[in-house]
Design an enzyme around this catalytic site. Structure first.
Site, PDB file in Angstrom:
ATOM      1  CD  GLN A 263      -3.220   0.404   2.170  1.00 31.02           C
ATOM      2  OE1 GLN A 263      -3.200  -0.798   2.622  1.00 31.02           O
ATOM      3  NE2 GLN A 263      -4.320   1.187   2.371  1.00 31.02           N
TER       4      GLN A 263
ATOM      5  CB  SER B 162       2.512  -4.789   3.987  1.00 32.46           C
ATOM      6  OG  SER B 162       1.472  -4.719   4.703  1.00 32.46           O
ATOM      7  CG  LEU B 163      -1.311  -5.369  -1.050  1.00 30.19           C
ATOM      8  CD1 LEU B 163      -2.376  -6.444  -0.726  1.00 30.19           C
ATOM      9  CD2 LEU B 163      -1.732  -4.139  -1.385  1.00 30.19           C
TER      10      LEU B 163
ATOM     11  NE  ARG C  81      -3.132  -8.278   4.550  1.00 28.11           N
ATOM     12  CZ  ARG C  81      -2.183  -7.121   4.426  1.00 28.11           C
ATOM     13  NH1 ARG C  81      -2.886  -6.398   3.592  1.00 28.11           N
ATOM     14  NH2 ARG C  81      -1.317  -6.863   5.109  1.00 28.11           N
TER      15      ARG C  81
ATOM     16  CG  HIS D  57       2.165  -4.392   9.539  1.00 31.30           C
ATOM     17  ND1 HIS D  57       1.898  -5.453   9.072  1.00 31.30           N
ATOM     18  CD2 HIS D  57       1.986  -3.740   8.287  1.00 31.30           C
ATOM     19  CE1 HIS D  57       1.940  -5.576   7.859  1.00 31.30           C
ATOM     20  NE2 HIS D  57       1.902  -4.388   7.313  1.00 31.30           N
TER      21      HIS D  57
ATOM     22  CD  GLN E 171       1.585  -9.148   5.984  1.00 30.84           C
ATOM     23  OE1 GLN E 171       0.545  -8.766   5.990  1.00 30.84           O
ATOM     24  NE2 GLN E 171       2.203  -9.453   4.735  1.00 30.84           N
TER      25      GLN E 171
END
Length: 295
Positions: free
Chosen positions: A9, A87-88, A112, A197, A246
């Site tokens: 992102q 991440s993503l 998600r 996170h 995660q």
């Protein structure tokens, strides 16, 4: 050895993916399929959406995932020796390693994003980038603030001298003040919708775990270096567990790149919108090649 890396992102921009859609039939097929699966025209948002629309988590995350996977699908001789995603971007990496089918990964990304959006509303928070301060000092100050009742944690280890912290609004305000006093060159609040996170994503983690438990995972055809431990994984059960963790654990990007180099990576290719990751790689491991995927 070639490592292919996938952005997360923040890499989105209006017009993303349009050229792929117009020039490559396989990319067009995947994008049209994504619109059907999601039940709305994601490509309209990608090709002509406003900055505000593209910042929405439920749009941004599937858009970046789709752009990345469509690009990988049309690259000539796409054979990575190892993959990772920020991440993503880990979902894009899992498709590239054939751990997840495109359709399943897209649905997980959408779930998600919705779960994270809901968590942001339940537990408001934010993030900040801390520049030019050592990680240990940042982590210590975050722990002290959290012990005092205002949550703030290290969230993204992006590269040496760049660490993103995440937590409650007050926790981030306190962290920015104290980290600048401790020697940080800058402490910049980020325009994000929540405390990604961090423990404030706990409800999203639970929702994602349920979706992941219902999804088929296969053994990877190449190692996937996962965010939570910066280690290579091909075992489906390990990958599942790490993918759930995660959401509340830090993204160990610096450590992931260092481990990939240690394991033989000499070239990093960023596959997706933007050039953020290749810039980080150049700061983490200046001795390797780093660039964008080229058709």
């Amino acid at each position: 050895m070639k490592a292919v890396i996938f952005p997360g992102q923040g890499s989105q921009f209006s017009g993303m993916g349009r050229e792929l859609y117009e020039q490559h039939p396989e990319a067009k097929r995947l994008m049209d399929q994504a619109n059907e699966i999601l039940g709305f025209s994601l490509t309209d948002a990608m090709f002509a959406g406003s900055d505000e629309e593209l910042r929405r988590t439920d749009v941004t995350q599937p858009a970046i995932f789709l752009h990345s996977v469509a690009l990988a699908a049309v690259l000539p001789d796409f054979r990575p020796d190892m993959v990772a995603g920020h991440s993503l971007g880990e979902f894009s990496a899992l498709v590239a390693a054939k751990v997840l089918r495109f359709e399943d990964a897209l649905q997980l990304v959408a779930q998600r994003a919705r779960a994270m959006q809901a968590a942001c509303q339940e537990q408001p928070g934010t993030m900040a980038a801390i520049l030019a301060l050592d990680d240990d000092t940042t982590a210590r100050i975050c722990q002290e603030i959290t012990a005092g009742g205002d949550i703030v944690v290290a969230a993204n280890y992006n590269c040496p001298g760049q660490l993103v912290v995440s937590g409650s609004q007050r926790g981030i305000e306190l962290a920015c003040e104290q980290l600048k006093s401790a020697g940080a060159k800058r402490a910049l609040p980020l325009p994000v919708g929540g405390a990604f996170h961090s423990p404030l994503m706990q409800s999203a983690e639970a929702a994602l775990a349920e979706a992941i438990a219902k999804t088929s995972f296969a053994a990877g055809i190449c190692p996937v270096y996962q965010n939570v431990d910066a280690a290579p994984h091909t075992d489906p059960d390990e990958i599942r567990e790490n993918l759930v963790r995660q959401l509340t654990a830090p993204v160990r990007w610096t450590q992931s790149v260092q481990r990939m180099v240690l394991d033989g990576a000499t070239e990093f290719v960023e596959c997706g919108p933007g050039k953020v990751l290749q810039g980080l790689v150049k700061k983490i491991a200046p001795e390797v090649l780093a660039g964008s995927a080229v058709l």
